[in-house]
Write a protein that holds these residues in place. Structure first.
Motif, PDB file in Angstrom:
ATOM      1  N   VAL A   1     -28.367  59.408 -33.609  1.00 25.81           N
ATOM      2  CA  VAL A   1     -27.665  60.332 -34.507  1.00 25.81           C
ATOM      3  C   VAL A   1     -27.640  61.734 -33.891  1.00 25.81           C
ATOM      4  O   VAL A   1     -26.613  62.411 -33.899  1.00 25.81           O
ATOM      5  CB  VAL A   1     -28.317  60.344 -35.913  1.00 25.81           C
ATOM      6  CG1 VAL A   1     -27.837  61.518 -36.745  1.00 25.81           C
ATOM      7  CG2 VAL A   1     -28.049  59.030 -36.630  1.00 25.81           C
ATOM      8  N   VAL A   2     -28.771  62.162 -33.322  1.00 31.95           N
ATOM      9  CA  VAL A   2     -28.832  63.474 -32.676  1.00 31.95           C
ATOM     10  C   VAL A   2     -27.822  63.547 -31.527  1.00 31.95           C
ATOM     11  O   VAL A   2     -27.086  64.527 -31.396  1.00 31.95           O
ATOM     12  CB  VAL A   2     -30.266  63.768 -32.176  1.00 31.95           C
ATOM     13  CG1 VAL A   2     -30.288  64.975 -31.237  1.00 31.95           C
ATOM     14  CG2 VAL A   2     -31.194  63.991 -33.351  1.00 31.95           C
ATOM     15  N   CYS A   3     -27.751  62.497 -30.715  1.00 33.71           N
ATOM     16  CA  CYS A   3     -26.788  62.483 -29.600  1.00 33.71           C
ATOM     17  C   CYS A   3     -25.355  62.566 -30.100  1.00 33.71           C
ATOM     18  O   CYS A   3     -24.535  63.298 -29.534  1.00 33.71           O
ATOM     19  CB  CYS A   3     -26.975  61.225 -28.759  1.00 33.71           C
ATOM     20  SG  CYS A   3     -28.509  61.224 -27.822  1.00 33.71           S
ATOM     21  N   LEU A   4     -25.044  61.837 -31.158  1.00 32.81           N
ATOM     22  CA  LEU A   4     -23.692  61.904 -31.719  1.00 32.81           C
ATOM     23  C   LEU A   4     -23.396  63.296 -32.261  1.00 32.81           C
ATOM     24  O   LEU A   4     -22.293  63.825 -32.077  1.00 32.81           O
ATOM     25  CB  LEU A   4     -23.522  60.860 -32.830  1.00 32.81           C
ATOM     26  CG  LEU A   4     -23.399  59.412 -32.361  1.00 32.81           C
ATOM     27  CD1 LEU A   4     -23.483  58.471 -33.558  1.00 32.81           C
ATOM     28  CD2 LEU A   4     -22.114  59.200 -31.592  1.00 32.81           C
ATOM     29  N   LEU A   5     -24.370  63.901 -32.919  1.00 31.34           N
ATOM     30  CA  LEU A   5     -24.165  65.250 -33.460  1.00 31.34           C
ATOM     31  C   LEU A   5     -23.954  66.274 -32.346  1.00 31.34           C
ATOM     32  O   LEU A   5     -23.108  67.159 -32.455  1.00 31.34           O
ATOM     33  CB  LEU A   5     -25.343  65.651 -34.339  1.00 31.34           C
ATOM     34  CG  LEU A   5     -25.463  64.897 -35.659  1.00 31.34           C
ATOM     35  CD1 LEU A   5     -26.782  65.240 -36.344  1.00 31.34           C
ATOM     36  CD2 LEU A   5     -24.291  65.193 -36.574  1.00 31.34           C
ATOM     37  N   VAL A   6     -24.702  66.152 -31.268  1.00 37.18           N
ATOM     38  CA  VAL A   6     -24.518  67.061 -30.131  1.00 37.18           C
ATOM     39  C   VAL A   6     -23.114  66.895 -29.559  1.00 37.18           C
ATOM     40  O   VAL A   6     -22.455  67.878 -29.208  1.00 37.18           O
ATOM     41  CB  VAL A   6     -25.590  66.806 -29.049  1.00 37.18           C
ATOM     42  CG1 VAL A   6     -25.245  67.524 -27.749  1.00 37.18           C
ATOM     43  CG2 VAL A   6     -26.956  67.242 -29.537  1.00 37.18           C
TER      44      VAL A   6
ATOM     45  N   GLU B   1     -31.422  68.842 -43.961  1.00 30.45           N
ATOM     46  CA  GLU B   1     -30.531  69.302 -45.028  1.00 30.45           C
ATOM     47  C   GLU B   1     -29.443  68.278 -45.331  1.00 30.45           C
ATOM     48  O   GLU B   1     -28.932  68.225 -46.445  1.00 30.45           O
ATOM     49  CB  GLU B   1     -29.915  70.650 -44.649  1.00 30.45           C
ATOM     50  CG  GLU B   1     -30.936  71.774 -44.642  1.00 30.45           C
ATOM     51  CD  GLU B   1     -30.407  73.077 -44.066  1.00 30.45           C
ATOM     52  OE1 GLU B   1     -29.162  73.204 -43.921  1.00 30.45           O
ATOM     53  OE2 GLU B   1     -31.216  73.960 -43.775  1.00 30.45           O
ATOM     54  N   GLY B   2     -29.098  67.455 -44.353  1.00 29.00           N
ATOM     55  CA  GLY B   2     -28.076  66.438 -44.572  1.00 29.00           C
ATOM     56  C   GLY B   2     -28.625  65.110 -45.064  1.00 29.00           C
ATOM     57  O   GLY B   2     -27.873  64.222 -45.456  1.00 29.00           O
ATOM     58  N   ALA B   3     -29.944  64.948 -45.068  1.00 26.02           N
ATOM     59  CA  ALA B   3     -30.560  63.674 -45.456  1.00 26.02           C
ATOM     60  C   ALA B   3     -30.319  63.357 -46.928  1.00 26.02           C
ATOM     61  O   ALA B   3     -30.219  64.256 -47.764  1.00 26.02           O
ATOM     62  CB  ALA B   3     -32.060  63.707 -45.168  1.00 26.02           C
TER      63      ALA B   3
ATOM     64  N   ALA C   1     -37.363  64.406 -46.102  1.00 23.66           N
ATOM     65  CA  ALA C   1     -36.121  64.851 -46.745  1.00 23.66           C
ATOM     66  C   ALA C   1     -35.280  63.677 -47.221  1.00 23.66           C
ATOM     67  O   ALA C   1     -34.378  63.853 -48.033  1.00 23.66           O
ATOM     68  CB  ALA C   1     -35.309  65.712 -45.784  1.00 23.66           C
ATOM     69  N   GLY C   2     -35.559  62.470 -46.725  1.00 19.78           N
ATOM     70  CA  GLY C   2     -34.806  61.291 -47.144  1.00 19.78           C
ATOM     71  C   GLY C   2     -34.218  60.545 -45.961  1.00 19.78           C
ATOM     72  O   GLY C   2     -34.581  60.772 -44.807  1.00 19.78           O
ATOM     73  N   ARG C   3     -33.278  59.639 -46.276  1.00 14.00           N
ATOM     74  CA  ARG C   3     -32.614  58.810 -45.267  1.00 14.00           C
ATOM     75  C   ARG C   3     -31.638  59.658 -44.458  1.00 14.00           C
ATOM     76  O   ARG C   3     -30.837  60.400 -45.013  1.00 14.00           O
ATOM     77  CB  ARG C   3     -31.875  57.648 -45.923  1.00 14.00           C
ATOM     78  CG  ARG C   3     -31.221  56.692 -44.938  1.00 14.00           C
ATOM     79  CD  ARG C   3     -30.387  55.616 -45.626  1.00 14.00           C
ATOM     80  NE  ARG C   3     -29.276  56.248 -46.313  1.00 14.00           N
ATOM     81  CZ  ARG C   3     -29.074  56.219 -47.635  1.00 14.00           C
ATOM     82  NH1 ARG C   3     -29.905  55.578 -48.423  1.00 14.00           N
ATOM     83  NH2 ARG C   3     -28.039  56.826 -48.162  1.00 14.00           N
ATOM     84  N   VAL C   4     -31.713  59.559 -43.150  1.00  7.14           N
ATOM     85  CA  VAL C   4     -30.828  60.319 -42.278  1.00  7.14           C
ATOM     86  C   VAL C   4     -29.370  59.967 -42.609  1.00  7.14           C
ATOM     87  O   VAL C   4     -29.049  58.817 -42.903  1.00  7.14           O
ATOM     88  CB  VAL C   4     -31.178  60.061 -40.788  1.00  7.14           C
ATOM     89  CG1 VAL C   4     -30.809  58.666 -40.341  1.00  7.14           C
ATOM     90  CG2 VAL C   4     -30.540  61.085 -39.899  1.00  7.14           C
ATOM     91  N   ASP C   5     -28.518  60.987 -42.638  1.00  4.83           N
ATOM     92  CA  ASP C   5     -27.113  60.798 -43.007  1.00  4.83           C
ATOM     93  C   ASP C   5     -26.247  61.503 -41.971  1.00  4.83           C
ATOM     94  O   ASP C   5     -26.121  62.731 -41.976  1.00  4.83           O
ATOM     95  CB  ASP C   5     -26.865  61.369 -44.404  1.00  4.83           C
ATOM     96  CG  ASP C   5     -25.476  61.071 -44.937  1.00  4.83           C
ATOM     97  OD1 ASP C   5     -24.515  61.049 -44.143  1.00  4.83           O
ATOM     98  OD2 ASP C   5     -25.344  60.877 -46.161  1.00  4.83           O
ATOM     99  N   LEU C   6     -25.654  60.728 -41.083  1.00  8.12           N
ATOM    100  CA  LEU C   6     -24.874  61.266 -39.978  1.00  8.12           C
ATOM    101  C   LEU C   6     -23.724  62.152 -40.452  1.00  8.12           C
ATOM    102  O   LEU C   6     -23.534  63.263 -39.954  1.00  8.12           O
ATOM    103  CB  LEU C   6     -24.337  60.120 -39.115  1.00  8.12           C
ATOM    104  CG  LEU C   6     -23.369  60.496 -37.995  1.00  8.12           C
ATOM    105  CD1 LEU C   6     -24.035  61.384 -36.970  1.00  8.12           C
ATOM    106  CD2 LEU C   6     -22.805  59.254 -37.344  1.00  8.12           C
TER     107      LEU C   6
ATOM    108  N   ILE D   1     -22.750  69.842 -41.873  1.00  9.35           N
ATOM    109  CA  ILE D   1     -23.590  71.040 -41.761  1.00  9.35           C
ATOM    110  C   ILE D   1     -23.401  71.693 -40.393  1.00  9.35           C
ATOM    111  O   ILE D   1     -23.208  72.903 -40.286  1.00  9.35           O
ATOM    112  CB  ILE D   1     -25.067  70.684 -42.026  1.00  9.35           C
ATOM    113  CG1 ILE D   1     -25.256  70.339 -43.503  1.00  9.35           C
ATOM    114  CG2 ILE D   1     -25.994  71.818 -41.600  1.00  9.35           C
ATOM    115  CD1 ILE D   1     -26.567  69.670 -43.831  1.00  9.35           C
ATOM    116  N   LEU D   2     -23.414  70.888 -39.341  1.00  9.91           N
ATOM    117  CA  LEU D   2     -23.277  71.440 -37.993  1.00  9.91           C
ATOM    118  C   LEU D   2     -21.886  71.982 -37.716  1.00  9.91           C
ATOM    119  O   LEU D   2     -21.721  72.911 -36.934  1.00  9.91           O
ATOM    120  CB  LEU D   2     -23.622  70.381 -36.951  1.00  9.91           C
ATOM    121  CG  LEU D   2     -25.088  70.226 -36.585  1.00  9.91           C
ATOM    122  CD1 LEU D   2     -25.262  69.189 -35.500  1.00  9.91           C
ATOM    123  CD2 LEU D   2     -25.697  71.541 -36.155  1.00  9.91           C
ATOM    124  N   LYS D   3     -20.882  71.393 -38.357  1.00 11.98           N
ATOM    125  CA  LYS D   3     -19.491  71.796 -38.117  1.00 11.98           C
ATOM    126  C   LYS D   3     -19.280  73.272 -38.429  1.00 11.98           C
ATOM    127  O   LYS D   3     -18.533  73.962 -37.751  1.00 11.98           O
ATOM    128  CB  LYS D   3     -18.562  70.914 -38.968  1.00 11.98           C
ATOM    129  CG  LYS D   3     -17.127  70.958 -38.564  1.00 11.98           C
ATOM    130  CD  LYS D   3     -16.338  69.824 -39.194  1.00 11.98           C
ATOM    131  CE  LYS D   3     -16.251  69.977 -40.692  1.00 11.98           C
ATOM    132  NZ  LYS D   3     -15.326  69.020 -41.312  1.00 11.98           N
TER     133      LYS D   3
END
Length: 194
Positions: free
Chosen positions: A92-97, A120-122, A135-140, A146-148
């Motif tokens: 998920v981190v790689c996709l977000l980057v 914050e997105g979880a 924070a919960g389940r990771v949510d891509l 948020i990053l956008k």
């Protein structure tokens, strides 16, 4: 860094290093029904004890029970563990980057800003407390949103301590408050995306 929190659950305070560090994204495991996997280690971090209160860990959870993976010889096999969940978050981190334009990456992305986007997105799960799910389940998709529009900033995790939100804020929501009671100590992590 993304790291599995360990498979020493369901006991509390069983986090493994380096996932228990504040600058590491510690990942716990859930099953396909969004229940915390029985093996998933639980928080709180124990570095601060006995002179303070531990931090909320894991930071996020991801699917880590009965995940299909490859066998060494050939074919597939079912895998379980937080070491299966943490590569999901690393992916998920790689996709977000990859969605941040390359000229902007150096100015926007660092370990704290990525952790902000993930926590914050979880998606907060119903039932487990914060020392089981973070924070919960990771949510891509939510983390992408948020990053956008991300602007470097500082934040605190957890951002809210609501004693009426039970069982999420356990054990704090179960403590009686009365005149002369001992003060509640809580340790939060400051994330500095700047």
């Amino acid at each position: 860094m993304v790291s599995a929190i360990g498979n020493d659950g369901p006991l509390y305070g069983t986090l493994n290093n380096p996932a228990d560090q504040s600058d590491v994204i510690g990942v716990g495991g859930i099953d396909y029904s969004d229940h915390i996997a029985s093996f998933s280690s639980r928080g709180m971090s124990t570095w601060e004890l006995p002179h303070g209160y531990g931090r909320v860990k894991p930071d996020v959870v991801a699917y880590g029970r009965d995940i299909m993976g490859s066998k060494i010889s050939s074919g597939c096999k079912s895998l379980s563990g937080t070491s299966v969940a943490s590569p999901v978050v690393a992916g998920v981190v790689c996709l977000l980057v990859s969605v941040i334009p390359e000229p902007d990456r150096k100015n926007l992305l660092n370990p704290a800003s990525m952790k902000q986007a993930l926590v914050e997105g979880a998606a907060k799960l119903a039932g487990p407390n914060m020392y089981e799910q973070g924070a919960g389940r990771v949510d891509l998709l939510e983390s992408y949103e948020i990053l956008k529009s991300y602007k470097p900033r500082a934040s605190i995790f957890p951002s809210l301590l609501d004693y009426s939100d039970c069982p999420y804020t356990w054990p704090f929501c179960r403590q009686p408050l009365y005149a002369g009671a001992m003060p509640v100590i809580f340790n939060a992590s400051i994330l500095n995306g700047m």
